[in-house]
Design a protein around this motif. Structure first.
Motif, PDB file in Angstrom:
ATOM      1  N   ASN A   1       0.835  -1.242  -0.253  1.00 58.42           N
ATOM      2  CA  ASN A   1       0.081  -0.063   0.023  1.00 58.42           C
ATOM      3  C   ASN A   1       0.918   1.190   0.074  1.00 58.42           C
ATOM      4  O   ASN A   1       1.999   1.589   0.710  1.00 58.42           O
ATOM      5  N   LYS A   2       0.547   2.235  -1.021  1.00 54.65           N
ATOM      6  CA  LYS A   2       1.344   3.320  -1.292  1.00 54.65           C
ATOM      7  C   LYS A   2       1.229   4.228   0.135  1.00 54.65           C
ATOM      8  O   LYS A   2       2.343   4.739   0.444  1.00 54.65           O
ATOM      9  N   ILE A   3       0.338   4.602   0.628  1.00 53.16           N
ATOM     10  CA  ILE A   3       0.149   5.295   1.936  1.00 53.16           C
ATOM     11  C   ILE A   3       1.036   4.710   2.905  1.00 53.16           C
ATOM     12  O   ILE A   3       2.043   5.428   3.504  1.00 53.16           O
ATOM     13  N   ILE A   4       1.059   3.455   3.209  1.00 57.22           N
ATOM     14  CA  ILE A   4       1.896   2.779   4.207  1.00 57.22           C
ATOM     15  C   ILE A   4       3.053   2.930   3.874  1.00 57.22           C
ATOM     16  O   ILE A   4       3.858   3.305   4.910  1.00 57.22           O
ATOM     17  N   ARG A   5       3.574   2.702   2.739  1.00 59.80           N
ATOM     18  CA  ARG A   5       5.044   2.918   2.362  1.00 59.80           C
ATOM     19  C   ARG A   5       5.448   4.143   2.432  1.00 59.80           C
ATOM     20  O   ARG A   5       6.568   4.325   2.988  1.00 59.80           O
ATOM     21  N   ASP A   6       4.454   5.310   2.286  1.00 56.30           N
ATOM     22  CA  ASP A   6       5.072   6.544   2.320  1.00 56.30           C
ATOM     23  C   ASP A   6       5.083   6.948   3.994  1.00 56.30           C
ATOM     24  O   ASP A   6       5.925   7.702   4.399  1.00 56.30           O
ATOM     25  N   LYS A   7       4.335   6.639   4.780  1.00 50.86           N
ATOM     26  CA  LYS A   7       4.052   7.086   6.083  1.00 50.86           C
ATOM     27  C   LYS A   7       4.743   6.235   7.035  1.00 50.86           C
ATOM     28  O   LYS A   7       5.130   6.615   8.218  1.00 50.86           O
ATOM     29  N   CYS A   8       4.848   4.810   6.793  1.00 54.08           N
ATOM     30  CA  CYS A   8       5.513   3.989   7.776  1.00 54.08           C
ATOM     31  C   CYS A   8       6.209   3.099   7.255  1.00 54.08           C
ATOM     32  O   CYS A   8       5.796   1.913   7.037  1.00 54.08           O
TER      33      CYS A   8
ATOM     34  N   THR B   1       4.506   8.802  12.675  1.00 54.61           N
ATOM     35  CA  THR B   1       4.873   8.532  11.439  1.00 54.61           C
ATOM     36  C   THR B   1       5.697   9.632  10.892  1.00 54.61           C
ATOM     37  O   THR B   1       6.867   9.323   9.961  1.00 54.61           O
ATOM     38  N   GLU B   2       5.373  10.906  10.899  1.00 55.44           N
ATOM     39  CA  GLU B   2       6.408  12.049  10.364  1.00 55.44           C
ATOM     40  C   GLU B   2       7.731  11.960  10.696  1.00 55.44           C
ATOM     41  O   GLU B   2       8.065  11.861  11.780  1.00 55.44           O
ATOM     42  N   ASN B   3       8.690  12.033   9.897  1.00 58.75           N
ATOM     43  CA  ASN B   3      10.055  11.935   9.962  1.00 58.75           C
ATOM     44  C   ASN B   3      10.643  10.616  10.723  1.00 58.75           C
ATOM     45  O   ASN B   3      11.794  10.789  11.564  1.00 58.75           O
ATOM     46  N   TYR B   4      10.030   9.714  10.782  1.00 66.22           N
ATOM     47  CA  TYR B   4      10.229   8.521  11.278  1.00 66.22           C
ATOM     48  C   TYR B   4      10.742   7.519  10.076  1.00 66.22           C
ATOM     49  O   TYR B   4      10.358   7.678   9.096  1.00 66.22           O
ATOM     50  N   TYR B   5      11.818   6.909  10.635  1.00 66.91           N
ATOM     51  CA  TYR B   5      12.449   5.659   9.656  1.00 66.91           C
ATOM     52  C   TYR B   5      12.537   4.682  10.407  1.00 66.91           C
ATOM     53  O   TYR B   5      12.977   4.459  11.506  1.00 66.91           O
TER      54      TYR B   5
END
Lengths: 285, 666
Positions: free
Chosen positions: A83-90, A174-178
């Motif tokens: 899923n693209k949203i999940i890939r982008d955010k998490c 989510t934001e700025n996490y890797y």
């Protein structure tokens, strides 16, 4: 497969599901993807008179982002992985989902089933602990929120009551996490010998702002390496901090000799994976 | 192509056999490794059916249904039947068994220390056998000796298709359909078990989805199903679940060898002695004799060792019985010898190839342990080393090698019937194909012999009626025995054509009808020499590279040969790294699902460098064996490759080291 007899329901709404759970209580069990439940039934390791399949409930299958990442429990693991949203955010979640079992299992298995089954070898519980996820839990009397760290109580045991339904997974960090999921398997099985989920964010000065560490199959149930997390906050990742953090991480583990190997061998491999993992993630920023 | 039927879902496996009013059989099995049965109520149990299933009337043979005592987890206690398989599983709960648990032993080491598991025995040694001539070390010429214990844990066949049988008693004849390597052997066994006469029973072969030695054997469940079919006058089907397979199917290996080599400083081995222990499981099984016999008679393999003596001890444990597993004692023999010769080389600081050359022979020989080696082994080893440029390669790669003998179980020969009718050629072989693809060489041989299209030829399901005699498919024999009897039968048919028409051509063959049966007798076991090398990087499972230099005589069908090597290589790697059955100290099976059994999947098939040498054999089809060569030759060579990297000697299989080849999923 030759399970004991059971009655099968496939409600199409949460309210119908609530009614069934209120009616059959402990004699019933929710089936999501079925990839843990069906083998247990098939081998007659368990016998459940009323199986309630929730795959027809559309309200349980969604991925949305509104300030937080929100995921329906019926989302298939393969969808979570791609899923693209999940890939982008998490990154951590999509990475871990891609490492669950094999394609056939991922196509049927669900993120919610993985969490609620709470097999100590399942991958999603540790990921949820690393992400500090929250679970929206619903029953006929209403909804409430349970934090991931309060959810996993023991092997196959969660904070859910017999009439509770996991209705939403909420991820705020989510934001700025890797993050990444480091999973060690044997040659012949896709189950983790152990795995480490790490989710990290940094301050402007390259020190750790926040970090979540979840551990798979290193204790009776998935656990959060809280001491190691607390220690690493506001520190840089280097040889010393990695080493110290690992010693603290071991406090969260209960490693034993088993068919996969001896405790000391496992600890050695675990350390390599943890240290390389921390450094690898740190380097990405 | 005609083998595509398997891919198209058109195979006829045992579970595809269905009859009206068929009963499904389920088995109540012991949950205890050792217990007294105080009472059993319900189902078909030993109060009614007291029978045995071994070919040898050994005092410690297993009853098909437990009598008064169970001695392993999974032992059959009672059978229940229903026209609905789910109901037959439900019926298991209707049988009441009253157990009194007893102490159990689950390993050879434990069994040697603990009291006898069976009443009337003083210890757990079932039998003792000797091979070779006893010698005193004072009397032999040696400079040094090395000793070690080599242990190979149990390995189970785990074919894709588990065991299964359908028994149908009709018109006074018991028809038995079975997933098998030999319907003739099963017929003989069932006649003995149930006291049947030759005309009372016909055993039919069906498509068999893998066997690996296991399906050469008769099992309690087959006897019970046949008895029930005759009793209830209804067809009875039993299909083994994977759980039952892991618990109850007869497993192979389970060998410990305490060995001493005596040698001169130049590496020449002058003596070998020691003791070999075979984990027989809870009772005597026919396979014990073959497995142990192969180990103790073949240990010295391709090397001539003047003084050799071994004591074989059959050891009882509270586990499922010992069976055949690909090689049945031959890989054990080779693994023991090759691991020991590597140890000796290390002690003498010799190259592992040089020490083998020192002990290989210029001439055929008979070993003191009884192996008749038909070919010289040294020229073969020299040729193999040269072909792979061993001395150069061994400086670059972590290379293990092994030189092995393949003793082919060619005796007593094989049967064949060929029927030509309606322009088609149907073939029936006494040795039953179990997934190896014999169909391919059957087509290739007869296509050539008859000068006809291969697509007109099919290998059909045989039974004990269409072929009165027959042997089986095992011991690397099929290429030789099946190929040769095919050629002999084809010759008879061609002569029929000539007798009738004065000449042979394929049109005359196909436009007429012929039907011939032939038994090709062979009264000895042939053998051949093979060489294997393995290199690897212990951090990467896909790095494993297998070099084989095999003398196969005439290759009957290249696909058959390559398939055997590719699959066998993976099987051998699995046996070294992970594949086994694990038990707790009190005999409970830990390996309770196939994911835990350590089987490797196709993504781990190693790389191969295959050199096939074709020195024709003395048989009509000029072939030599192949089936067991990979299992014989690869394990020790691979173990060597691993120990070169870890610095830790490998003397235990599987190696079971979590850090080897496993990896963190990226």
């Amino acid at each position: 497969m030759y399970p004991d007899k059971f009655e099968y329901f496939a409600p199409d709404s949460i309210s119908k599901l609530e009614q069934l759970l209120d009616k059959y209580k402990d004699d019933s069990k929710i089936m999501a993807g079925g990839h843990s439940l069906i083998p247990l039934l098939k081998l007659r390791l368990t016998s459940i008179p009323y199986i309630i399949d929730i795959s027809n409930i559309k309200d349980l299958n969604f991925v949305e982002y509104n300030d937080n990442l929100e995921i329906g429990p019926m989302t298939r693991t393969a969808e979570v992985a791609s899923n693209k949203i999940i890939r982008d955010k998490c990154k951590l979640l999509s990475d871990a989902a891609s490492k669950v079992a094999d394609p056939q299992v991922r196509n049927m298995g669900t993120v919610g089933g993985d969490i609620c089954e709470a097999d100590p070898r399942n991958d999603m519980p540790a990921v949820m602990l690393a992400l500090n996820a929250e679970f929206e839990v619903t029953n006929s009397k209403g909804s409430r929120i349970i934090k991931a760290e309060d959810f996993f109580e023991d092997a196959y045991t969660t904070a859910l009551e017999s009439n509770d339904i996991l209705t939403k997974i909420i991820i705020k960090n989510t934001e700025n996490y890797y993050g990444k999921y480091y999973k060690y398997t044997t040659l012949s099985s896709d189950f983790a010998v152990f795995a480490i989920a790490i989710n990290m964010s940094l301050n402007g000065d390259k020190t750790v702002k926040d970090i979540g560490i979840g551990l798979t199959n290193l204790n009776n149930t998935a656990v959060k390496a809280k001491d190691a997390e607390d220690y690493l906050k506001n520190k840089r990742i280097d040889d010393k901090t990695c080493n110290d953090a690992f010693n603290l991480l071991l406090k969260s583990c209960d490693i034993e000799d088993d068919i996969n190997g001896k405790k000391e061998d496992k600890e050695k491999i675990l350390k390599d994976i943890f240290v390389n993992g921390l450094k690898g993630i740190y380097k990405v920023f | 192509m005609y083998l595509n039927r398997f891919v198209d879902g058109e195979g006829k496996y045992i579970d595809d056999i269905k009859f009206d009013n068929m009963l499904y059989m389920s088995i109540v099995r012991s949950p205890y490794a050792h217990a007294k049965i105080k009472n059993v109520k319900g189902g078909l149990n030993s109060n009614e059916l007291k029978a045995y299933y071994t070919g040898t009337d050994h005092a410690m043979r297993e009853p098909v249904l437990a009598i008064d005592e169970v001695s392993y987890v999974g032992q059959c206690i009672a059978a229940v039947f229903s026209e609905n398989r789910y109901e037959s599983e439900d019926l298991l709960n209707s049988v009441e068994v009253d157990y009194e648990p007893l102490d159990a032993v689950s390993s050879i080491d434990d069994a040697l220390k603990k009291p006898a598991i069976h009443k009337g025995m003083k210890d757990n040694i079932l039998d003792v056998e000797e091979a070779g001539n006893k010698f005193n070390e004072r009397d032999i010429n040696y400079d040094l000796k090395v000793s070690d214990t080599i242990f190979m844990d149990r390995v189970l066949a785990n074919p894709i298709e588990t065991r299964g049988v359908v028994a149908y008693y009709r018109d006074g004849v018991l028809h038995v359909y079975v997933s098998s390597q030999s319907v003739h052997r099963l017929k003989g066994g069932l006649m003995k078990s149930l006291n049947l006469k030759d005309n009372d029973i016909i055993v039919h072969h069906v498509d068999t989805g893998g066997a690996f030695g296991l399906k050469a054997l008769l099992f309690p469940e087959y006897v019970i199903a046949c008895y029930a079919a005759m009793k209830y006058k209804k067809p009875v089907k039993w299909i083994e679940t994977r759980t039952e397979h892991l618990q109850s199917s007869h497993a192979g290996r389970g060998v410990r060898a305490d060995i001493t080599l005596y040698a001169r400083n130049n590496g020449k081995i002058t003596g070998l002695d020691g003791t070999v222990y075979l984990d027989t499981g809870a009772y005597f099984a026919d396979a014990d004799l073959v497995d142990m016999g192969n180990v103790i008679h073949e240990v010295t393999g391709p090397y001539f060792i003047e003084n050799a003596h071994l004591t074989g001890k059959y050891v009882l444990t509270d586990k499922a019985l010992n069976g055949y597993y690909r090689g049945a004692g031959k890989p054990e023999a080779s693994i023991i010898m090759e691991r020991m010769i590597d140890l000796l080389a290390d002690k003498l600081k010799m190259d592992i190839a040089d020490i083998r050359l020192e002990n290989a022979t210029e001439k055929p020989f008979k070993s003191p342990l009884g192996l008749d080696m038909n070919y010289p082994t040294k020229p073969f080893l020299e040729a193999a080393l040269k072909y792979f440029d061993y001395y150069k390669l061994s400086k670059k790669e972590n290379l293990g090698i092994s030189l092995g003998v393949l003793d082919e179980d060619t005796a007593p020969g094989e049967s064949c019937r060929i029927i030509v009718k309606n322009g088609k050629v149907k073939v029936y072989l006494g040795g039953d194909v179990s997934g190896q693809g014999h169909e391919l060489f059957v087509q290739e041989i007869l296509g050539n012999e008859f000068g006809i299209e291969q697509s007109l030829i099919s290998l059909d399901y045989d039974d004990t009626d269409i072929l009165k005699e027959g042997t089986g498919t095992w011991g690397s024999r099929s290429g030789i025995t099946h190929g040769s009897v095919l050629m002999k039968t084809a010759e008879v048919i061609k002569n029929d054509v000539i007798k009738k028409f004065g000449k042979y051509d394929s049109d005359l063959l196909l436009k007429n009808e012929f039907n011939e049966y032939y038994y090709y007798k062979i009264d000895y076991n042939a053998n051949s020499v093979n060489f294997n090398m393995v290199s690897s990087d212990i951090n990467d499972i896909n790095s494993i590279k297998i070099y084989v230099y095999y003398d196969l005589g005439k290759v009957l069908n290249l696909k058959n040969v390559l398939g055997s090597i590719h699959g066998g290589g993976l099987q051998a790697i699995g046996e070294v790294l992970s594949e086994t059955l694990r038990y707790t100290d009190d005999g409970q099976l830990i390996t309770n699902n196939i994911a835990d059994a350590g089987l490797l999947t196709a993504d781990k098939i190693p790389q191969y460098d295959i050199k096939i040498v074709e020195n024709n054999s003395e048989f009509p089809d000029k072939a030599k064996g192949i089936g067991e060569s990979t299992m014989i030759g690869i394990p020790s060579a691979f173990a060597r490759s691993v120990e070169l990297q870890t610095g830790k000697r490998v003397s235990k299989f599987p190696i079971d080291d979590i850090s080897l080849f496993n990896k963190c999923v990226e």
